[in-house]
Design an enzyme around this catalytic site. Structure first.
Site, short mmCIF file in Angstrom:
data_model
loop_
_atom_site.label_atom_id
_atom_site.label_comp_id
_atom_site.label_asym_id
_atom_site.label_seq_id
_atom_site.Cartn_x
_atom_site.Cartn_y
_atom_site.Cartn_z
N PRO A 2 0.82 -1.21 0.00
CG PRO A 2 -0.62 -1.51 1.77
CD PRO A 2 0.68 -1.97 1.23
CD GLU A 3 4.28 2.37 -3.49
OE1 GLU A 3 4.51 3.44 -4.07
OE2 GLU A 3 4.78 1.29 -3.86
#
Length: 275
Positions: A2-3
């Site tokens: 997750p960015e």
DNA sequence: ACTTATTCCTGCGTGC
DNA sequence: TGCACGCAGGAATAAG
């Protein structure tokens, strides 16, 4: 992984659903995440109402009517899903939040690098995890002058600089590789060798790739999904990440994509397009 | 002040 | 089929 786009996708997914909803119950199934879940967390959030949901860096922030904020980080493999009831618990469901109207969110995280904590909203910006965060990449303050100022005199590779959350937040391994490809900059190039023109191109590329990914629900590489459980779509649009040995997407190029390790991270780039 | 290495964790792919 | 092993990586923390 997750960015920013994946975290924003989760925020977009839960925002309209849980806003103005009351937290009836916080249930934890395992307390040993990256940081142990505070023992009194449930008593600090139960029976309060959600007032705002937003993202800062890679954090999900849920503001509550009791002047506290519930903060969630997805770590590497963290997912949030919305379910109608809490009967089905997955192997790696570590906590769930039960709202009124049978609305439940579950936090699923096989690698347990994610975490949750509650803090006073007024002191959130001073929290040790927030106090050193850099600028948001999607606002005007992040521009070529800002980036050039950050990179000048630095002896570390540009890829490390743009992934360092104290300078720019939200950019991780995938989007760093993508943005550097889009701007024609080699990931190993040192910060001090970044020119004004490079900075302009890189800033544009970072903003562009993040926005496009948000539109498609993020990249579902290993774990990320939308809160509905559906996959994002941006993994199909990646130019270099995970494409070692494949041909450069640029028609006039066709050179192989190379994988190297920079600071213990896989980095992908085109052997011809990036200098 | 800056830079690099280490640490946490489980699932998955590979090789014997 | 089973087991050992390496790898994936966000980011705080320790060490240089």
């Amino acid at each position: 992984m997750p960015e920013l786009p994946e975290v924003q996708t989760v925020v977009n997914g839960i925002k309209s659903k849980i806003n103005k909803h009351k937290i009836l119950r916080f249930k934890k199934y395992i307390s040993k995440l990256r940081y142990p879940i505070q023992k009194n967390l449930s008593s600090k959030v139960e029976s309060s109402t959600v007032t705002t949901v937003f993202r800062r860096a890679k954090y999900i922030i849920i503001n509550l009517s009791n002047n506290r904020s519930l903060v969630i980080h997805l770590g590497m493999s963290g997912r949030i899903i919305i379910v109608k009831n809490n009967k089905k618990k997955f192997k790696h469901t570590h906590f769930s939040i039960l709202f009124n109207k049978n609305l439940v969110i579950q936090f699923i995280d096989p690698r347990r690098f994610g975490y949750i904590f509650v803090t006073e909203t007024a002191s959130l910006e001073k929290h040790r995890f927030f106090v050193n965060l850099g600028v948001e990449p999607l606002i005007g303050q992040f521009n070529d002058r800002y980036l050039l100022n950050v990179t000048k005199n630095k002896k570390s590779p540009i890829k490390n600089i743009i992934m360092n959350q104290k300078y720019i937040v939200g950019v991780g391994n995938i989007y760093a590789s993508e943005a550097l490809f889009m701007s024609g900059i080699h990931p190993s190039r040192l910060g001090k060798d970044i020119t004004k023109r490079d900075s302009e191109k890189l800033v544009r590329a970072i903003k562009s790739v993040l926005k496009k990914s948000i539109k498609l629900g993020g990249s579902s590489i290993n774990d990320h999904t939308m809160v509905s459980g559906k996959m994002g779509y941006f993994q199909n649009k990646l130019y270099v990440y995970g494409r070692e040995g494949s041909k450069c997407v640029k028609r006039s190029c066709q050179s192989p994509i190379i994988r190297i390790v920079i600071a213990q991270r896989s980095s992908f780039y085109c052997s011809e397009c990036q200098r």
